[in-house]
Motif scaffolding. Structure first.
Motif, mmCIF file in Angstrom:
data_model
loop_
_atom_site.group_PDB
_atom_site.id
_atom_site.type_symbol
_atom_site.label_atom_id
_atom_site.label_comp_id
_atom_site.label_asym_id
_atom_site.label_seq_id
_atom_site.Cartn_x
_atom_site.Cartn_y
_atom_site.Cartn_z
ATOM 1 N N ASN A 132 -2.491 -1.891 0.350
ATOM 2 C CA ASN A 132 -1.528 -1.107 -0.433
ATOM 3 C C ASN A 132 -0.105 -1.604 -0.208
ATOM 4 O O ASN A 132 0.677 -1.698 -1.144
ATOM 5 N N ASP A 175 6.495 -0.852 4.444
ATOM 6 C CA ASP A 175 6.760 -1.930 3.488
ATOM 7 C C ASP A 175 8.072 -1.707 2.739
ATOM 8 O O ASP A 175 8.622 -0.603 2.755
ATOM 9 N N PHE A 212 -7.049 9.096 -7.035
ATOM 10 C CA PHE A 212 -5.638 9.050 -7.416
ATOM 11 C C PHE A 212 -5.133 7.617 -7.280
ATOM 12 O O PHE A 212 -5.099 7.035 -6.196
ATOM 13 N N THR A 213 -4.749 7.076 -8.438
ATOM 14 C CA THR A 213 -4.233 5.712 -8.405
ATOM 15 C C THR A 213 -3.163 5.545 -9.465
ATOM 16 O O THR A 213 -3.194 6.210 -10.511
ATOM 17 N N THR A 214 -2.208 4.699 -9.205
ATOM 18 C CA THR A 214 -1.197 4.404 -10.210
ATOM 19 C C THR A 214 -1.330 2.955 -10.668
ATOM 20 O O THR A 214 -0.476 2.438 -11.361
ATOM 21 N N LYS A 215 -2.416 2.319 -10.210
ATOM 22 C CA LYS A 215 -2.583 0.890 -10.505
ATOM 23 C C LYS A 215 -3.567 0.680 -11.651
ATOM 24 O O LYS A 215 -4.504 1.466 -11.823
ATOM 25 N N THR A 268 -8.691 1.886 -7.586
ATOM 26 C CA THR A 268 -9.840 2.788 -7.509
ATOM 27 C C THR A 268 -9.407 4.157 -6.988
ATOM 28 O O THR A 268 -10.107 5.142 -7.159
ATOM 29 N N GLY A 269 -8.283 4.193 -6.302
ATOM 30 C CA GLY A 269 -7.859 5.453 -5.709
ATOM 31 C C GLY A 269 -8.763 5.900 -4.569
ATOM 32 O O GLY A 269 -8.823 7.076 -4.228
ATOM 33 N N LEU A 276 -6.908 5.189 0.210
ATOM 34 C CA LEU A 276 -6.294 6.179 1.097
ATOM 35 C C LEU A 276 -7.274 7.287 1.472
ATOM 36 O O LEU A 276 -7.188 7.858 2.548
HETATM 37 P P1 ADP Z 1 -5.524 2.183 -4.985
HETATM 38 O O1 ADP Z 1 -4.853 1.248 -4.068
HETATM 39 O O2 ADP Z 1 -6.848 1.685 -5.452
HETATM 40 O O3 ADP Z 1 -4.666 2.641 -6.085
HETATM 41 P P2 ADP Z 1 -5.298 3.972 -2.811
HETATM 42 O O4 ADP Z 1 -6.037 5.210 -2.434
HETATM 43 O O5 ADP Z 1 -5.288 2.884 -1.822
HETATM 44 O O6 ADP Z 1 -5.889 3.488 -4.161
HETATM 45 O O7 ADP Z 1 -3.840 4.388 -3.138
HETATM 46 C C1 ADP Z 1 -3.605 5.441 -4.022
HETATM 47 C C2 ADP Z 1 -2.207 5.350 -4.598
HETATM 48 O O8 ADP Z 1 -1.242 5.660 -3.608
HETATM 49 C C3 ADP Z 1 -1.817 3.993 -5.104
HETATM 50 O O9 ADP Z 1 -2.263 3.764 -6.421
HETATM 51 C C4 ADP Z 1 -0.303 4.058 -5.025
HETATM 52 O O10 ADP Z 1 0.208 4.711 -6.132
HETATM 53 C C5 ADP Z 1 -0.067 4.920 -3.836
HETATM 54 N N1 ADP Z 1 0.246 4.116 -2.671
HETATM 55 C C6 ADP Z 1 -0.532 3.969 -1.577
HETATM 56 N N2 ADP Z 1 0.065 3.192 -0.677
HETATM 57 C C7 ADP Z 1 1.254 2.847 -1.168
HETATM 58 C C8 ADP Z 1 2.351 2.045 -0.708
HETATM 59 N N3 ADP Z 1 2.325 1.439 0.486
HETATM 60 N N4 ADP Z 1 3.418 1.933 -1.516
HETATM 61 C C9 ADP Z 1 3.463 2.534 -2.687
HETATM 62 N N5 ADP Z 1 2.465 3.282 -3.194
HETATM 63 C C10 ADP Z 1 1.379 3.447 -2.437
#
Ligand code: ADP
Ligand code: MG
Length: 518
Positions: free
Chosen positions: A140, A168, A186-189, A193-194, A197
């Motif tokens: 991430n 970061d 929950f994902t913003t990408k 996959t969300g 975390l």
């Molecule tokens: P994914 O990486 O597949 O999106 P994650 O569960 O790893 O799923 O993360 C969920 C969301 O949390 C990410 O889509 C992002 O929006 C946010 N996020 C997590 N870690 C970070 C980070 N280090 N910086 C910014 N956003 C983060």
């Protein structure tokens, strides 16, 4: 929130997705990290075709090692979630660094600044789960940085916990989204996959730890994991028991006070032995429960010498009464496990800091002593078994050749039962030995108990008779069955020249002892 809050159907979906994510992660990792060393190896192999330089082989080998290490790390991170992964001591710092190595390819535009302290500190838990969590957090962090940026990774130990942070200079997380981090899906990408975390939160919470997140949009994000060092969960599935404990108890006092519970747990574990306890007591007067208590005391007090003596005694008793060795194994393993449970509970209850090192040192000692016990038990068991076998065989052999002196110079050898090569050999040894020892001058072999003899056995018997006569002793054969006589006649062996034949033993006795006819 953890997946535990979800219903079963949704949980299955998560597992499925997280495995898919892992496959993608592996593919990406392999592409970069394994292709490079393999390309190098290929190059050196080509060079080797033209030039025979041993150092090329060395370089190629170390490149291959790199590729293998990377593959191993990738595989560990991407293993599907194993709920039943064994808990073990983990050097978090070491695991963290091994996961960092997987991101080599991003280090061109991202500066990695590590601050790893107290790397010898041990935490107890599921190692692969933690590696996977570190991987997810780092992934991430790298993904949050577009273009150039920095990532700080730190590890240090506080009094009761290990603190790992990953920071970061990425896009950051909007304030309103902070609360829902860790929510599955929950994902913003675009291709997110969300699940990353979710896994991180799950493993940290499962180990009794805590996560805090600080983030500012367009500035960056910092994840801080606080993981307790103490024994939060059970090492090797040992069991938390309701045991009596007093301050300043020694392990032995603790054990003695709770010996009834020890007994119950022991019986719980040794299912097969349990039903045999009374029987074993009846057969060999071996009190398994008492002996188990004794063994435990010797182990705890490290009375190695007495332990060995005890093991030898037990081995002998076990062999003497032909008790099944499988029972012993089950029993000793049950004792070992129960003792672990006790040790674990003792460590937890007696030490506020739940000193892990102590637990492992003690556990190691217990294991060594238990192994020693088993070793000596088995040695003594088989030694005694061998002795018994040997003695039984000698007894049987002697019984099968009973030479009965009836006067100082005359002995009778009544032969009964089946005559085979083995037996006739025993007879040969025994008879010749006794003749020279007892100065027998006449030996009366009574064959009335022998129904049948193979020709070879018959020939062997004749040889014995030859030997007997060479020693200056006379052989009288009595009670030869008609079947045997027929055989003798058929084979053309002439018995008459070698031995005197008498119809019955009584006849021979009458003649040789001068007994009167009735
Ligand atoms: P994914 O990486 O597949 O999106 P994650 O569960 O790893 O799923 O993360 C969920 C969301 O949390 C990410 O889509 C992002 O929006 C946010 N996020 C997590 N870690 C970070 C980070 N280090 N910086 C910014 N956003 C983060
Ligand atoms: Mg992620």
């Amino acid at each position: 929130m953890t997946p535990n809050d979800e219903n079963q159907e949704e949980r299955n979906k998560h597992n499925h997705l997280s495995q898919l994510a892992s496959v993608g992660q592996i593919a990406a990792g392999i592409a970069h990290e394994v292709r490079n060393p393999l390309t190098a190896v290929k190059g050196f192999l080509q060079l080797l075709q033209n030039e025979d330089k041993p150092e090329y082989i060395e370089i190629a080998q170390s490149e291959l090692d790199n590729a293998l290490t990377t593959l191993n790390n990738l595989l560990q991170v991407s293993k599907p979630d194993l709920e039943d992964e064994e808990e073990q001591p983990i050097h978090m710092a070491v695991e963290l660094e091994s996961v960092l190595n997987l991101f080599q390819d991003r280090l061109y535009d991202v500066e990695l600044i590590t601050d790893i302290q107290d790397s010898e500190t041990v935490v107890f838990g599921k190692k692969n789960q933690f590696k996977k969590a570190f991987f997810n957090l780092l992934k991430n962090a790298f993904e949050s940085i577009e273009g150039k940026g920095k990532i700080w990774v730190s590890h240090f130990a506080a009094e009761k916990e290990v603190i790992v942070s990953i920071q970061d200079t990425g896009v950051g997380i909007p304030k309103e989204k902070l609360a829902i981090l860790g929510t599955p899906f929950f994902t913003t990408k675009h291709h997110g996959t969300g699940m990353g975390l979710t896994q991180v939160f799950t493993v940290v919470y499962q180990h009794g730890g805590n996560i805090s997140v600080e983030s500012k949009e367009n500035e960056g994000t910092k994840f801080t994991l606080t993981i307790p060092k103490k024994l939060m969960t059970n090492p090797r599935g040992v069991k938390r028991l309701e045991l009596e404990f007093e301050k300043d108890f020694t392990m032995i006092e603790f054990f003695k006070r709770n010996s009834k519970i020890f007994e119950d747990r022991l019986l719980d574990q040794a299912i097969n032995v349990r039903d045999k306890i009374d029987e074993i007591l009846a057969i060999g007067n071996i009190d398994l429960i008492n002996n188990a208590q004794k063994l435990v005391i010797l182990v705890i007090e490290e009375r190695e010498h007495e332990l060995i003596t005890f093991a030898k005694q037990e081995g002998k008793a076990w062999a003497k009464y032909s008790l099944t060795i499988a029972f012993k194994l089950e029993w000793v393993q049950a004792i070992r496990r129960t003792l672990w449970d006790f040790l674990y509970n003792f460590t937890v209850q007696s030490d506020n800091e739940h000193n892990l090192e102590d637990f492992f040192t003690l556990e190691k000692k217990i294991n060594e002593l238990m192994d020693q016990f088993l070793n000596h038990f088995f040695i003594s068991y088989s030694k005694f078994k061998d002795e018994v076998l040997l003695a039984q065989r000698e007894l049987v052999e002697n019984l099968s050749v009973p030479i009965i002196p009836i006067t100082p110079s005359i002995s009778i050898l009544p032969l009964i039962g089946e005559m085979d090569e083995y037996r006739i050999k025993t007879i040969e040894e025994k008879v010749l030995e006794e003749i020279s020892e007892l100065h027998i001058q006449t030996i009366i072999m009574d064959l009335s108990g022998v129904g049948y003899m193979e020709l070879e056995v018959m020939q062997h018997l004749i040889k014995i008779i030859d030997g007997i006569s060479l020693m200056g002793c006379k052989t009288v054969l009595t009670g030869i069955r008609p079947e045997i006589v027929k055989n003798v006649v058929k084979s053309g062996i002439s018995l008459e020249k070698k031995a005197t034949a008498k119809g019955t033993l009584q006849l021979a006795l009458r003649d040789y002892l001068g007994l009167k006819k009735e």
